[in-house]
Write a protein that holds these residues in place. Structure first.
Motif, PDB file in Angstrom:
ATOM      1  N   THR A 207       0.856  -1.191   0.000  1.00  0.00           N
ATOM      2  CA  THR A 207       0.000   0.000   0.000  1.00  0.00           C
ATOM      3  C   THR A 207       0.889   1.237   0.000  1.00  0.00           C
ATOM      4  N   ILE A 208       0.578   2.168  -0.879  1.00  0.00           N
ATOM      5  CA  ILE A 208       1.381   3.377  -1.038  1.00  0.00           C
ATOM      6  C   ILE A 208       0.488   4.605  -0.889  1.00  0.00           C
ATOM      7  N   THR A 209       0.906   5.529  -0.047  1.00  0.00           N
ATOM      8  CA  THR A 209       0.162   6.764   0.171  1.00  0.00           C
ATOM      9  C   THR A 209       0.265   7.671  -1.054  1.00  0.00           C
ATOM     10  N   ASN A 210      -0.849   8.264  -1.443  1.00  0.00           N
ATOM     11  CA  ASN A 210      -0.833   9.234  -2.534  1.00  0.00           C
ATOM     12  C   ASN A 210      -0.104  10.497  -2.088  1.00  0.00           C
ATOM     13  N   MET A 211       0.858  10.933  -2.889  1.00  0.00           N
ATOM     14  CA  MET A 211       1.634  12.123  -2.547  1.00  0.00           C
ATOM     15  C   MET A 211       0.941  13.392  -3.074  1.00  0.00           C
ATOM     16  N   PRO A 212       0.884  14.439  -2.260  1.00  0.00           N
ATOM     17  CA  PRO A 212       0.182  15.669  -2.652  1.00  0.00           C
ATOM     18  C   PRO A 212       1.022  16.545  -3.570  1.00  0.00           C
ATOM     19  N   ILE A 213       1.453  15.963  -4.690  1.00  0.00           N
ATOM     20  CA  ILE A 213       2.271  16.690  -5.659  1.00  0.00           C
ATOM     21  C   ILE A 213       1.743  16.385  -7.054  1.00  0.00           C
ATOM     22  N   ALA A 214       2.238  17.106  -8.044  1.00  0.00           N
ATOM     23  CA  ALA A 214       1.949  16.866  -9.463  1.00  0.00           C
ATOM     24  C   ALA A 214       0.448  16.715  -9.699  1.00  0.00           C
ATOM     25  N   ARG A 215       0.043  15.701 -10.474  1.00  0.00           N
ATOM     26  CA  ARG A 215      -1.359  15.581 -10.897  1.00  0.00           C
ATOM     27  C   ARG A 215      -2.296  15.427  -9.707  1.00  0.00           C
ATOM     28  N   PHE A 216      -1.917  14.599  -8.728  1.00  0.00           N
ATOM     29  CA  PHE A 216      -2.784  14.409  -7.561  1.00  0.00           C
ATOM     30  C   PHE A 216      -2.836  15.683  -6.722  1.00  0.00           C
ATOM     31  N   TYR A 255      15.298  10.865 -16.064  1.00  0.00           N
ATOM     32  CA  TYR A 255      15.625  10.398 -17.410  1.00  0.00           C
ATOM     33  C   TYR A 255      16.825  11.119 -18.015  1.00  0.00           C
ATOM     34  N   GLN A 256      17.218  12.247 -17.430  1.00  0.00           N
ATOM     35  CA  GLN A 256      18.389  12.979 -17.901  1.00  0.00           C
ATOM     36  C   GLN A 256      19.649  12.662 -17.093  1.00  0.00           C
ATOM     37  N   GLY A 257      19.514  11.802 -16.076  1.00  0.00           N
ATOM     38  CA  GLY A 257      20.666  11.408 -15.276  1.00  0.00           C
ATOM     39  C   GLY A 257      20.908  12.264 -14.048  1.00  0.00           C
ATOM     40  N   VAL A 258      19.984  13.169 -13.702  1.00  0.00           N
ATOM     41  CA  VAL A 258      20.112  14.001 -12.510  1.00  0.00           C
ATOM     42  C   VAL A 258      19.685  13.185 -11.286  1.00  0.00           C
ATOM     43  N   LEU A 259      20.349  13.408 -10.146  1.00  0.00           N
ATOM     44  CA  LEU A 259      20.110  12.630  -8.934  1.00  0.00           C
ATOM     45  C   LEU A 259      19.156  13.342  -7.983  1.00  0.00           C
ATOM     46  N   TYR A 260      18.298  12.548  -7.340  1.00  0.00           N
ATOM     47  CA  TYR A 260      17.330  13.049  -6.363  1.00  0.00           C
ATOM     48  C   TYR A 260      17.267  12.062  -5.196  1.00  0.00           C
ATOM     49  N   ASP A 261      16.710  12.530  -4.078  1.00  0.00           N
ATOM     50  CA  ASP A 261      16.591  11.663  -2.912  1.00  0.00           C
ATOM     51  C   ASP A 261      15.462  10.655  -3.053  1.00  0.00           C
ATOM     52  N   CYS A 262      14.466  10.968  -3.861  1.00  0.00           N
ATOM     53  CA  CYS A 262      13.358  10.048  -4.097  1.00  0.00           C
ATOM     54  C   CYS A 262      12.633  10.474  -5.366  1.00  0.00           C
ATOM     55  N   ASP A 263      11.743   9.631  -5.811  1.00  0.00           N
ATOM     56  CA  ASP A 263      10.978   9.913  -7.023  1.00  0.00           C
ATOM     57  C   ASP A 263      10.086  11.138  -6.853  1.00  0.00           C
ATOM     58  N   PHE A 264       9.665  11.390  -5.619  1.00  0.00           N
ATOM     59  CA  PHE A 264       8.784  12.535  -5.364  1.00  0.00           C
ATOM     60  C   PHE A 264       9.566  13.849  -5.454  1.00  0.00           C
ATOM     61  N   ASN A 265      10.748  13.888  -4.849  1.00  0.00           N
ATOM     62  CA  ASN A 265      11.601  15.079  -4.994  1.00  0.00           C
ATOM     63  C   ASN A 265      11.943  15.328  -6.456  1.00  0.00           C
ATOM     64  N   GLN A 266      12.083  14.241  -7.210  1.00  0.00           N
ATOM     65  CA  GLN A 266      12.367  14.370  -8.637  1.00  0.00           C
ATOM     66  C   GLN A 266      11.250  15.145  -9.338  1.00  0.00           C
ATOM     67  N   GLN A 267      10.024  14.817  -9.019  1.00  0.00           N
ATOM     68  CA  GLN A 267       8.900  15.490  -9.678  1.00  0.00           C
ATOM     69  C   GLN A 267       8.723  16.928  -9.186  1.00  0.00           C
ATOM     70  N   LEU A 268       9.214  17.217  -8.000  1.00  0.00           N
ATOM     71  CA  LEU A 268       9.163  18.583  -7.475  1.00  0.00           C
ATOM     72  C   LEU A 268      10.321  19.439  -7.977  1.00  0.00           C
ATOM     73  N   GLY A 298      10.608  17.937   2.711  1.00  0.00           N
ATOM     74  CA  GLY A 298       9.531  18.912   2.592  1.00  0.00           C
ATOM     75  C   GLY A 298       8.262  18.339   3.195  1.00  0.00           C
ATOM     76  N   ASP A 299       7.186  19.075   3.117  1.00  0.00           N
ATOM     77  CA  ASP A 299       5.945  18.618   3.733  1.00  0.00           C
ATOM     78  C   ASP A 299       5.434  17.305   3.143  1.00  0.00           C
ATOM     79  N   HIS A 300       5.745  17.034   1.881  1.00  0.00           N
ATOM     80  CA  HIS A 300       5.277  15.775   1.291  1.00  0.00           C
ATOM     81  C   HIS A 300       5.905  14.564   1.976  1.00  0.00           C
ATOM     82  N   CYS A 301       7.022  14.756   2.693  1.00  0.00           N
ATOM     83  CA  CYS A 301       7.657  13.646   3.408  1.00  0.00           C
ATOM     84  C   CYS A 301       6.744  13.075   4.493  1.00  0.00           C
ATOM     85  N   TYR A 302       5.782  13.854   4.942  1.00  0.00           N
ATOM     86  CA  TYR A 302       4.801  13.316   5.886  1.00  0.00           C
ATOM     87  C   TYR A 302       4.011  12.168   5.267  1.00  0.00           C
ATOM     88  N   GLY A 303       3.917  12.142   3.923  1.00  0.00           N
ATOM     89  CA  GLY A 303       3.221  11.048   3.258  1.00  0.00           C
ATOM     90  C   GLY A 303       3.903   9.714   3.474  1.00  0.00           C
TER      91      GLY A 303
END
Length: 318
Positions: A207-216, A255-268, A298-303
């Motif tokens: 089960t994965i919590t919906n993150m309050p970013i992007a489309r959602f 997809y460009q090879g840039v590093l992020y701490d998670c997929d959510f930070n990537q989208q932010l 950030g606040d999305h980490c509460y997810g």
């Protein structure tokens, strides 16, 4: 997107330090055969962003160093990147465990008829999206006909040993701004209904919590429920979940090879930066190259830390 990012920037979330880095989670691009309301990367059939040979070659070189234990492939539909099979084959040759974040419907798309067999031949672990075991709920979230196509995909995988000798996990996302139900009891319901109705077997439900970013996140803002959902996440925060969050041993690669701490930070658009503020890329990555850099929070980490917790591997706590 920018309004969501502004709302999420926070200094109140606790500091997160890294453990030993052993997992590369790689977004192969935003092209997808579906457009789901909960999708935090805004993937869809009209997206053109795809990882190219240069970045794939860089990933293969890293895996050949021996310290990468797991390659977690996501998208979009990661299988729609024409370099998908080359990357998977190279990872397995380097004795790296591979996870494919599969939406199931891709298995019956024209041109992908051999995909299930390829995944089985390379012993790829599958995490497959199926937000409910009821047709109406799935089609409401992901589009008409998606449920039937997903069941066909699961049956294809079962026929090749998935759910028994090979690992097949289903992924549940809530349909609205609520926390997921307890993972264990929901898994029992999924297993009973899917086997009784369709003869489908699988190993685990995550089960994965919906993150309050992007489309959602944009949907929450448009419906006036963003603040209420954030309050739900913050109110359910559990400190113990911090010990097991995925960002402590994982690095996310776009997809460009840039590093992020998670997929959510990537989208932010929050990359990992060095002491000079430069965004790091695959060329900077090594076994210990991120040890002294704290995770960007950030606040999305509460997810990830609310209730039973949430990660790409499912709940963090019972």
């Amino acid at each position: 997107m920018h309004s969501t990012v502004h709302l999420l920037k926070s200094t109140s979330f606790p500091r997160v330090t890294r453990l030993k880095l052993d997992t590369l989670q790689v977004n192969l691009g935003y092209l997808c055969n579906q457009s789901c309301t909960h999708c935090h990367v805004n993937a869809g059939p009209n997206r053109t962003e795809l990882m190219q040979d240069e970045q794939v070659d860089g990933l293969i070189a890293l895996m050949q160093q021996g310290w990468v234990k797991q390659l977690d492939l996501t998208g979009g539909a990661p299988e729609m990147n024409p370099r998908f099979k080359r990357l998977v084959a190279a990872a397995r040759q380097a004795n790296v465990h591979v996870i494919d974040r599969c939406n199931l419907t891709i298995l019956s798309e024209p041109g992908y008829e051999d995909l299930a067999e390829f995944l089985a031949d390379h012993e790829v672990e599958i995490f497959a999206s199926l937000p409910c075991y009821l047709e109406d709920n799935v089609d409401k979230q992901r589009g008409k006909g998606v449920f039937d196509a997903s069941i066909r995909g699961l049956q294809l995988l079962n026929a090749r040993g998935y759910g028994e000798q090979l690992s097949l996990n289903l992924v549940f996302n809530p349909q609205g701004p609520v926390l997921p139900p307890p993972q264990a009891s929901l898994e029992a319901d999924y297993k009973r209904v899917l086997f009784d109705k369709f003869g489908v077997r699988f190993n685990n439900l995550v089960t994965i919590t919906n993150m309050p970013i992007a489309r959602f996140g944009s949907t929450l803002i448009s419906k006036g429920t963003f603040d209420a959902y954030m309050n739900t996440l913050k109110g359910a925060y559990r400190e113990d979940n911090l010990k097991a969050v995925m960002c402590r041993s994982l690095v996310s690669v776009d997809y460009q090879g840039v590093l992020y701490d998670c997929d959510f930070n990537q989208q932010l658009g929050w990359p990992i930066r060095d002491a000079n503020g430069r965004a790091l890329t695959l060329a900077d990555l090594g076994r210990n190259s991120l040890d002294s850099i704290d995770v960007v929070v950030g606040d999305h980490c509460y997810g990830c830390t609310a209730g039973q917790g949430s990660s790409c591997g499912g709940a963090l706590a019972a």
